[in-house]
Write a protein that holds these residues in place. Structure first.
Motif, short mmCIF file in Angstrom:
data_model
loop_
_atom_site.label_atom_id
_atom_site.label_comp_id
_atom_site.label_asym_id
_atom_site.label_seq_id
_atom_site.Cartn_x
_atom_site.Cartn_y
_atom_site.Cartn_z
N LEU A 261 0.85 -1.19 0.00
CA LEU A 261 0.00 0.00 0.00
C LEU A 261 0.89 1.24 0.00
CD1 LEU A 261 -1.51 0.55 3.55
CD2 LEU A 261 0.11 -1.24 3.07
N PRO A 262 0.30 2.43 -0.24
CA PRO A 262 1.12 3.66 -0.29
C PRO A 262 1.71 4.00 1.07
CG PRO A 262 -1.04 3.99 -1.31
CD PRO A 262 -1.11 2.70 -0.55
N ILE A 263 3.02 4.01 1.16
CA ILE A 263 3.69 4.35 2.42
C ILE A 263 4.94 5.17 2.12
CG2 ILE A 263 2.89 2.36 3.76
CD1 ILE A 263 5.53 0.96 3.12
N ASP B 26 7.13 -9.30 19.66
CA ASP B 26 6.54 -9.84 18.44
C ASP B 26 6.05 -8.70 17.56
OD1 ASP B 26 6.84 -12.55 19.33
OD2 ASP B 26 5.13 -12.21 20.67
N VAL B 27 6.59 -8.61 16.36
CA VAL B 27 6.24 -7.56 15.41
C VAL B 27 5.52 -8.21 14.23
CG1 VAL B 27 7.11 -5.65 14.01
CG2 VAL B 27 8.33 -6.33 16.09
N ALA B 28 4.40 -7.62 13.82
CA ALA B 28 3.62 -8.22 12.73
C ALA B 28 2.87 -7.15 11.97
CB ALA B 28 2.64 -9.26 13.28
N VAL B 29 2.50 -7.49 10.74
CA VAL B 29 1.65 -6.61 9.94
C VAL B 29 0.61 -7.48 9.26
CG1 VAL B 29 3.19 -6.72 7.93
CG2 VAL B 29 1.55 -4.85 8.14
N MET B 30 -0.61 -6.98 9.20
CA MET B 30 -1.69 -7.71 8.55
C MET B 30 -2.64 -6.72 7.90
SD MET B 30 -4.02 -8.83 11.85
CE MET B 30 -5.32 -9.47 10.79
N ALA B 31 -3.34 -7.20 6.88
CA ALA B 31 -4.32 -6.36 6.20
C ALA B 31 -5.56 -6.21 7.07
CB ALA B 31 -4.69 -6.98 4.86
N VAL B 32 -6.10 -5.00 7.12
CA VAL B 32 -7.36 -4.73 7.78
C VAL B 32 -8.20 -3.90 6.82
CG1 VAL B 32 -6.41 -4.81 10.12
CG2 VAL B 32 -6.44 -2.64 8.88
N GLU B 33 -9.45 -3.74 7.15
CA GLU B 33 -10.33 -2.97 6.28
C GLU B 33 -9.81 -1.54 6.11
OE1 GLU B 33 -15.04 -1.60 5.90
OE2 GLU B 33 -14.37 -2.86 7.57
N GLY B 34 -9.56 -1.16 4.87
CA GLY B 34 -9.10 0.20 4.58
C GLY B 34 -7.60 0.39 4.67
N GLY B 35 -6.84 -0.67 4.95
CA GLY B 35 -5.40 -0.47 5.05
C GLY B 35 -4.69 -1.64 5.69
N ALA B 36 -3.74 -1.33 6.57
CA ALA B 36 -2.95 -2.37 7.24
C ALA B 36 -2.74 -1.97 8.70
CB ALA B 36 -1.61 -2.55 6.55
N HIS C 197 0.01 9.10 7.38
CA HIS C 197 -0.48 8.00 6.55
C HIS C 197 -1.99 7.82 6.73
CE1 HIS C 197 3.84 7.04 6.50
NE2 HIS C 197 3.59 6.34 5.41
N GLN C 198 -2.68 8.89 7.17
CA GLN C 198 -4.12 8.85 7.37
C GLN C 198 -4.52 7.71 8.32
OE1 GLN C 198 -6.45 11.18 5.62
NE2 GLN C 198 -4.42 12.12 5.67
N GLY C 199 -3.67 7.47 9.32
CA GLY C 199 -3.91 6.37 10.23
C GLY C 199 -3.95 6.80 11.67
N SER C 200 -3.65 5.86 12.56
CA SER C 200 -3.72 6.13 14.00
C SER C 200 -2.80 5.17 14.73
CB SER C 200 -5.16 5.96 14.50
OG SER C 200 -5.60 4.61 14.29
N VAL C 201 -2.58 5.45 15.99
CA VAL C 201 -1.79 4.56 16.84
C VAL C 201 -2.45 4.48 18.20
CG1 VAL C 201 -0.23 6.39 17.65
CG2 VAL C 201 0.54 4.01 17.69
N ALA C 202 -2.42 3.31 18.79
CA ALA C 202 -3.04 3.10 20.09
C ALA C 202 -2.27 2.00 20.81
CB ALA C 202 -4.51 2.71 19.93
N VAL C 203 -2.53 1.90 22.12
CA VAL C 203 -1.90 0.86 22.92
C VAL C 203 -2.97 0.19 23.77
CG1 VAL C 203 -1.36 2.44 24.83
CG2 VAL C 203 -0.02 0.34 24.54
N GLU C 204 -2.79 -1.10 23.97
CA GLU C 204 -3.73 -1.84 24.82
C GLU C 204 -2.97 -2.91 25.57
OE1 GLU C 204 -5.48 -5.15 21.74
OE2 GLU C 204 -6.16 -3.08 21.48
N ILE D 79 -2.31 2.15 9.17
CA ILE D 79 -2.06 3.02 8.03
C ILE D 79 -3.13 2.73 6.99
CG2 ILE D 79 0.40 3.39 8.38
CD1 ILE D 79 1.00 1.05 6.63
N SER D 80 -3.47 3.76 6.21
CA SER D 80 -4.61 3.67 5.31
C SER D 80 -4.16 3.48 3.86
CB SER D 80 -5.45 4.95 5.41
OG SER D 80 -6.44 4.98 4.40
N THR D 81 -4.98 2.76 3.11
CA THR D 81 -4.72 2.62 1.68
C THR D 81 -4.96 3.94 0.96
OG1 THR D 81 -7.00 1.86 1.37
CG2 THR D 81 -5.29 0.17 1.58
N ALA D 82 -5.66 4.86 1.65
CA ALA D 82 -5.94 6.17 1.03
C ALA D 82 -5.01 7.24 1.57
CB ALA D 82 -7.39 6.56 1.30
N SER D 83 -3.81 6.85 1.98
CA SER D 83 -2.86 7.80 2.56
C SER D 83 -2.66 8.98 1.64
CB SER D 83 -1.51 7.11 2.82
OG SER D 83 -1.64 6.11 3.79
N GLY D 84 -2.79 10.17 2.25
CA GLY D 84 -2.60 11.37 1.45
C GLY D 84 -1.47 12.24 1.92
#
Length: 375
Positions: free
Chosen positions: A258-260, A285-295, A346-353, A366-371
């Motif tokens: 995706l656009p990054i 543990d570091v990972a990346v996965m596709a989610v709705e609208g981005g990753a 990247h039109q995204g967000s960050v959070a912790v839980e 991060i969003s697939t529509a990053s502007g």
């Protein structure tokens, strides 16, 4: 101009009385002149002209006047004022509709004719006090902005002046690391090289945060694999993990793209991984996965976790400085703030839980529509 001068407690406030009735103007003047500088105008047009020339702190105005009435005059004064300008309307009309019309025009209070001296003096005193407070606050805000601008300029100069000497130090340490024969000396050089790199990273973070905040950094988006960025980031942080004997795993498929901005995203992931390694003694543990609208990029550790009271401020500038409970997480407060800025770019967000079984999970979306824009 009327809004440009901030009053001190010792200065006399100025009241502008606008009324087509000469007797009413003089009466109001007598009631107020002992405590205030009083200006008079026989209509809205004349009042606006005075307001443009004088430092007016409160306007006392009749509603019913020929030509421009008090309601339209109130709107005009409010539009011309910079900041809070109290406007008190004088009216012989006491109906609810008249009061609502005045409020819609922006009036701050009403006085009914004939005016009671004590009531007039108390109302004017109250709103003049509010006016003084507003001007003082505005003055403090301007001074804070000046100091922030000065601080940003100093940071820019400091980072610029640090980078070249640090680069030279790093070059020397690298040569020494390659040529050192004595094991003890080689270890000392390695420690020095690691420390110099951390200082350079902090300087780069300061510069990056400043550029992102000011919107001066062009976000270079290109369709790429976030998984590849994760692997590069973990490779950079591997020496730190090795020093602390922390195992770092990476999961993610290169099929996802995706656009990054690879450089920005890599630095953000490095900060998340470095933060996780610092506060765990087991694994990250570091990972990346596709989610709705981005990753979604996750960095999970088995540390002590984030105190609930600090989760909402953790990604604010210098926010992590306050996250101190015994041996809870601490930091200079820029790394996670920079992650937030990169996520926003990247039109995204960050959070912790909290992580099930103990520890924390940081989620960077991060969003697939990053502007490449900031909020």
């Amino acid at each position: 101009m009327s809004s440009a001068t901030a009053l001190t407690q010792s200065e006399q406030a100025t009241v502008l009385v606008i009324d087509d009735d000469d007797g009413m103007r003089r009466l109001a003047g007598r009631m107020l002149s002992a405590s205030y500088r009083v200006l008079e105008a026989d209509g809205v047009a004349a009042g606006l002209a005075l307001f443009a020339r004088e430092a007016v702190d409160l306007v006392l105005m009749d509603v019913t006047m020929p030509g421009i009435n008090g309601l339209d005059g109130c709107r005009a004064l409010k539009a011309a004022a910079k900041g809070f300008l109290p406007v008190l309307l004088l009216t012989g009309l006491g109906g609810q509709e008249d009061v609502l019309a005045g409020l819609e025009a922006g009036a701050d209070d009403f006085l009914t004719k004939p005016v009671n001296r004590k009531e007039l003096q108390l109302r004017v005193a109250t709103f003049v006090k509010l006016r003084r407070q507003e001007l003082q606050i505005a003055g403090h805000v301007l001074e804070l902005r000046r100091l922030v601008s000065l601080k940003d300029d100093m940071v820019g100069v400091l980072v610029h002046d640090l980078r070249n000497p640090l680069a030279a130090v790093l070059s020397i340490f690298k040569v020494l690391e390659e040529t050192a024969i004595d094991p003890e000396m080689k270890e000392d050089v390695r420690v020095g090289l690691s420390a110099a790199r951390r200082v350079l990273e902090r300087a780069d973070d300061l510069l990056l945060v400043q550029l992102l905040e000011e919107g001066k950094l062009v976000v270079a988006l290109e369709t790429s694999s976030p998984a590849a960025v994760l692997r590069a980031a973990v490779e950079t942080m591997q020496p730190m993990a090795d020093d602390r004997r922390v195992e770092v795993s990476v999961k993610g498929s290169d099929d996802l793209s995706l656009p990054i901005d690879k450089k920005l995203l890599r630095r953000a992931v490095e900060n998340l991984v470095g933060n996780a390694v610092k506060y765990t003694s087991r694994s990250v543990d570091v990972a990346v996965m596709a989610v709705e609208g981005g990753a979604e990029i996750t960095v999970a550790d088995r540390g002590r976790g984030i105190p609930a009271a600090h989760k909402s401020t953790l990604f604010e500038k210098y926010g992590s400085v306050e996250a101190r409970e015994g041996n809870a997480r601490r930091g200079v407060g820029l790394g996670l703030y920079m992650v937030r800025l990169v996520a926003a770019a990247h039109q995204g967000s960050v959070a912790v839980e909290d992580r099930e079984g103990g520890g924390s999970v940081f989620r960077l979306r991060i969003s697939t529509a990053s502007g490449g824009s900031l909020p």
